[in-house]
Design a protein around this motif. Structure first.
Motif, PDB file in Angstrom:
ATOM      1  N   LYS A  96       3.496  44.862 -17.572  1.00  0.00           N
ATOM      2  CA  LYS A  96       3.511  44.551 -16.141  1.00  0.00           C
ATOM      3  C   LYS A  96       4.841  43.989 -15.662  1.00  0.00           C
ATOM      4  CE  LYS A  96       0.963  42.007 -12.583  1.00  0.00           C
ATOM      5  NZ  LYS A  96       0.996  43.146 -11.635  1.00  0.00           N
ATOM      6  N   GLN A  97       5.495  43.123 -16.481  1.00  0.00           N
ATOM      7  CA  GLN A  97       6.725  42.523 -15.973  1.00  0.00           C
ATOM      8  C   GLN A  97       7.795  43.574 -15.703  1.00  0.00           C
ATOM      9  OE1 GLN A  97       9.712  40.332 -18.188  1.00  0.00           O
ATOM     10  NE2 GLN A  97       8.411  40.367 -20.014  1.00  0.00           N
ATOM     11  N   THR A 148       9.997  35.771 -20.564  1.00  0.00           N
ATOM     12  CA  THR A 148      10.185  36.255 -21.934  1.00  0.00           C
ATOM     13  C   THR A 148       9.006  37.174 -22.260  1.00  0.00           C
ATOM     14  OG1 THR A 148       9.204  34.190 -22.750  1.00  0.00           O
ATOM     15  CG2 THR A 148      11.619  34.362 -22.748  1.00  0.00           C
ATOM     16  N   GLY A 149       8.043  36.729 -23.021  1.00  0.00           N
ATOM     17  CA  GLY A 149       6.872  37.546 -23.308  1.00  0.00           C
ATOM     18  C   GLY A 149       7.036  38.407 -24.544  1.00  0.00           C
ATOM     19  N   HIS A 153      10.217  39.195 -27.780  1.00  0.00           N
ATOM     20  CA  HIS A 153      10.103  38.709 -29.157  1.00  0.00           C
ATOM     21  C   HIS A 153       9.855  39.809 -30.180  1.00  0.00           C
ATOM     22  CE1 HIS A 153      10.171  34.788 -27.366  1.00  0.00           C
ATOM     23  NE2 HIS A 153       9.062  35.001 -26.706  1.00  0.00           N
ATOM     24  N   ASP A 154       9.574  41.017 -29.719  1.00  0.00           N
ATOM     25  CA  ASP A 154       9.315  42.115 -30.645  1.00  0.00           C
ATOM     26  C   ASP A 154      10.646  42.738 -31.067  1.00  0.00           C
ATOM     27  OD1 ASP A 154       6.991  43.984 -31.706  1.00  0.00           O
ATOM     28  OD2 ASP A 154       8.640  45.274 -31.049  1.00  0.00           O
ATOM     29  N   VAL A 155      10.982  42.590 -32.336  1.00  0.00           N
ATOM     30  CA  VAL A 155      12.293  43.039 -32.831  1.00  0.00           C
ATOM     31  C   VAL A 155      12.468  44.540 -32.665  1.00  0.00           C
ATOM     32  CG1 VAL A 155      13.767  43.223 -34.873  1.00  0.00           C
ATOM     33  CG2 VAL A 155      12.500  41.102 -34.427  1.00  0.00           C
ATOM     34  N   LEU A 169      18.862  38.828 -30.127  1.00  0.00           N
ATOM     35  CA  LEU A 169      17.535  38.542 -29.596  1.00  0.00           C
ATOM     36  C   LEU A 169      17.603  38.499 -28.076  1.00  0.00           C
ATOM     37  CD1 LEU A 169      16.618  35.546 -31.941  1.00  0.00           C
ATOM     38  CD2 LEU A 169      15.734  37.888 -32.139  1.00  0.00           C
ATOM     39  N   VAL A 170      16.462  38.699 -27.443  1.00  0.00           N
ATOM     40  CA  VAL A 170      16.384  38.546 -25.988  1.00  0.00           C
ATOM     41  C   VAL A 170      16.157  37.079 -25.676  1.00  0.00           C
ATOM     42  CG1 VAL A 170      15.115  39.125 -23.891  1.00  0.00           C
ATOM     43  CG2 VAL A 170      15.479  40.875 -25.656  1.00  0.00           C
ATOM     44  N   ALA A 171      17.105  36.467 -24.974  1.00  0.00           N
ATOM     45  CA  ALA A 171      16.933  35.085 -24.524  1.00  0.00           C
ATOM     46  C   ALA A 171      16.048  35.027 -23.291  1.00  0.00           C
ATOM     47  CB  ALA A 171      18.291  34.440 -24.229  1.00  0.00           C
TER      48      ALA A 171
END
Length: 200
Positions: A96-97, A148-149, A153-155, A169-171
């Motif tokens: 959704k985001q 975030t969500g 966090h999924d590599v 990584l996504v900050a």
């Protein structure tokens, strides 16, 4: 509490202080078109990059995700989250985001090897970039929200779909658009409960 100190009025930026004391993120799901164009976004990115950075390492970078790309990422996020066996409500939230997004800037934590600057300081610098970017957008009159969500966090999602290098990584995903709804302010921390003084 120490006694109040006198500040030179010429050094006080009351407009900036008023903004910081009243700033409020706009929920991403309420943002509508239009979003900043390339020139307007450049100004916001400049604000984001003007942030504390010990050693001038620039342990972060930006990925701009347009509306069309966000639609593709949203569908892919749902597919991948479902394949991992996540509950359906989390699957929907994962997509959704992006599906709602008018424009998104992914702030990527990109650590640099350094004997002088520990990684935690680089992580904190990337977080500061997210906040500076968010505040820059709000100050420029846009609606903005830092999320975030699951996708952050999924590599595999980051590497396959955002082109992240190993160790990156996504900050945060900072979503930008026009404010559709003015949200009420949320409860703020009790400063007396979270502040202590060391005087001697």
């Amino acid at each position: 509490m120490p006694e109040t100190q006198t500040v030179n009025p010429a050094t006080r930026n009351q407009t900036a202080l008023d903004f910081l004391l009243s700033r409020r993120s706009r929920p991403a799901k309420t943002l509508v078109a239009p979003a900043p164009d390339a020139t307007q976004l450049h100004e916001i990115l400049q604000a984001g990059a003007r942030t504390p950075d010990h050693g001038k390492l620039e342990p972060w970078r930006f990925i701009v995700i347009t509306r069309a790309a966000a639609q593709r990422l949203g569908a892919e996020a749902e597919t991948r989250a479902r394949a991992q066996g996540l509950p359906e409500e989390k699957v929907a939230k994962a997509g959704k985001q992006f599906l709602d997004s008018q424009l998104c800037v992914a702030v990527i934590f990109s650590p640099k090897a350094s004997e002088k600057v520990p990684e935690i300081e680089q992580v904190l610098s990337a977080g500061a970039v997210c906040l500076s970017l968010l505040n820059g957008a709000l100050a420029a009159g846009w609606g903005a929200n830092w999320l975030t969500g699951w996708a952050a966090h999924d590599v595999a999602f980051g590497e396959d779909l955002l082109g992240l290098a190993p160790g990156e990584l996504v900050a945060g995903f900072v979503h930008l658009g026009t404010e559709g709804v003015t949200p009420p302010d949320r409860p703020r921390p009790d400063l007396n409960a979270i502040t202590s003084w060391i005087s001697e």
